[in-house]
Design an enzyme around this catalytic site. Structure first.
Site, PDB file in Angstrom:
ATOM      1  N   SER A  73       0.862  -1.178   0.000  1.00 29.04           N
ATOM      2  CA  SER A  73       0.000   0.000   0.000  1.00 29.04           C
ATOM      3  C   SER A  73       0.896   1.225   0.000  1.00 29.04           C
ATOM      4  O   SER A  73       2.072   1.141   0.368  1.00 29.04           O
ATOM      5  CB  SER A  73      -0.881   0.004   1.256  1.00 29.04           C
ATOM      6  OG  SER A  73      -1.519   1.256   1.447  1.00 29.04           O
ATOM      7  N   TYR A 114      -2.382  -0.947  10.179  1.00 26.99           N
ATOM      8  CA  TYR A 114      -2.316  -1.040   8.717  1.00 26.99           C
ATOM      9  C   TYR A 114      -0.930  -0.646   8.220  1.00 26.99           C
ATOM     10  O   TYR A 114      -0.313  -1.360   7.418  1.00 26.99           O
ATOM     11  CB  TYR A 114      -3.392  -0.141   8.111  1.00 26.99           C
ATOM     12  CG  TYR A 114      -3.516  -0.250   6.614  1.00 26.99           C
ATOM     13  CD1 TYR A 114      -4.206  -1.307   6.027  1.00 26.99           C
ATOM     14  CD2 TYR A 114      -2.950   0.701   5.773  1.00 26.99           C
ATOM     15  CE1 TYR A 114      -4.326  -1.416   4.652  1.00 26.99           C
ATOM     16  CE2 TYR A 114      -3.062   0.608   4.399  1.00 26.99           C
ATOM     17  CZ  TYR A 114      -3.760  -0.454   3.841  1.00 26.99           C
ATOM     18  OH  TYR A 114      -3.861  -0.553   2.475  1.00 26.99           O
TER      19      TYR A 114
END
Length: 202
Positions: A87, A100
């Site tokens: 990401s 995350y």
């Protein structure tokens, strides 16, 4: 065709779908390690320990389990391609997403480390770093921020993006298909952003 549902945070389940695939097809040419969650948004000091562990177990442990068992197959056959989903949150900070960000930075490190180890066996390993792609997960994130006004929040969210829009899932799919193909065999150890150029913007 073989369709198997599995919890990637469960090592035995991952080993099971890898074994079943090899049993049916005799080999594994490509592997897309894509399962992931965002988790609840919060400051690091307020981020729940169980929530942190849940996000890491899926986003990072799940990638590790998949690579652990697929790499053994690819090493033995002398070929293969792996694409891991990291990401932009794995190459820079994003705020309010400790679990995350930690898990996706881990995916980047695991990708680079394993690429160095397995290139000699004819295996290429890369990662993609999607930005804001309009998926149910991103919609859920916008709803965490804006509730019923999430679409308006989304419009504001993409204003800093050079392309002024969200990415489309199929755009990510095209990139992954290329990186898994034999046309990308010599691309190894890289993390490819697909975010409209936002991660390069100061």
């Amino acid at each position: 065709m073989l369709l198997i549902s599995a919890n990637v945070a469960d090592e035995n389940a991952v080993k099971g779908f890898v074994d079943a695939t090899v049993e049916k097809f005799g080999k594994i040419d490509g592997f897309f390690n894509n399962a992931g969650i965002e988790g609840k948004q919060n400051l690091t000091e307020d981020f729940g320990i169980e929530e942190f562990q849940k996000v890491v177990s899926i986003n990072l442990n799940g990638v590790f389990y998949g690579m652990k068992y697929v790499l053994k197959v690819m090493k033995e056959q002398g070929s293969g391609s792996i694409v891991n989903t990291a990401s932009v949150g794995g190459i820079r900070g994003v705020g309010n997403q400790s679990g995350y960000a930690a898990s996706k930075h881990g995916v980047v490190g695991l990708t680079r480390n394993s690429a160095i180890e397995y290139g000699q066996y004819g295996v290429s390993i890369k990662a993609i770093a999607p930005g804001a792609i309009m998926t149910p997960m991103v919609e859920g994130s916008l709803r965490q921020i804006g509730g019923e006004n999430w679409e308006e929040v989304g419009k504001e969210f993409v204003k800093p993006n050079p392309m002024r829009r969200f990415g489309k899932p199929e755009e990510v799919g095209y990139l992954v298909a290329f990186l898994l193909s034999n046309q990308a065999d010599f691309i190894n150890g890289v993390v490819v952003p697909i975010d409209g150029g936002q991660s390069y913007k100061y």
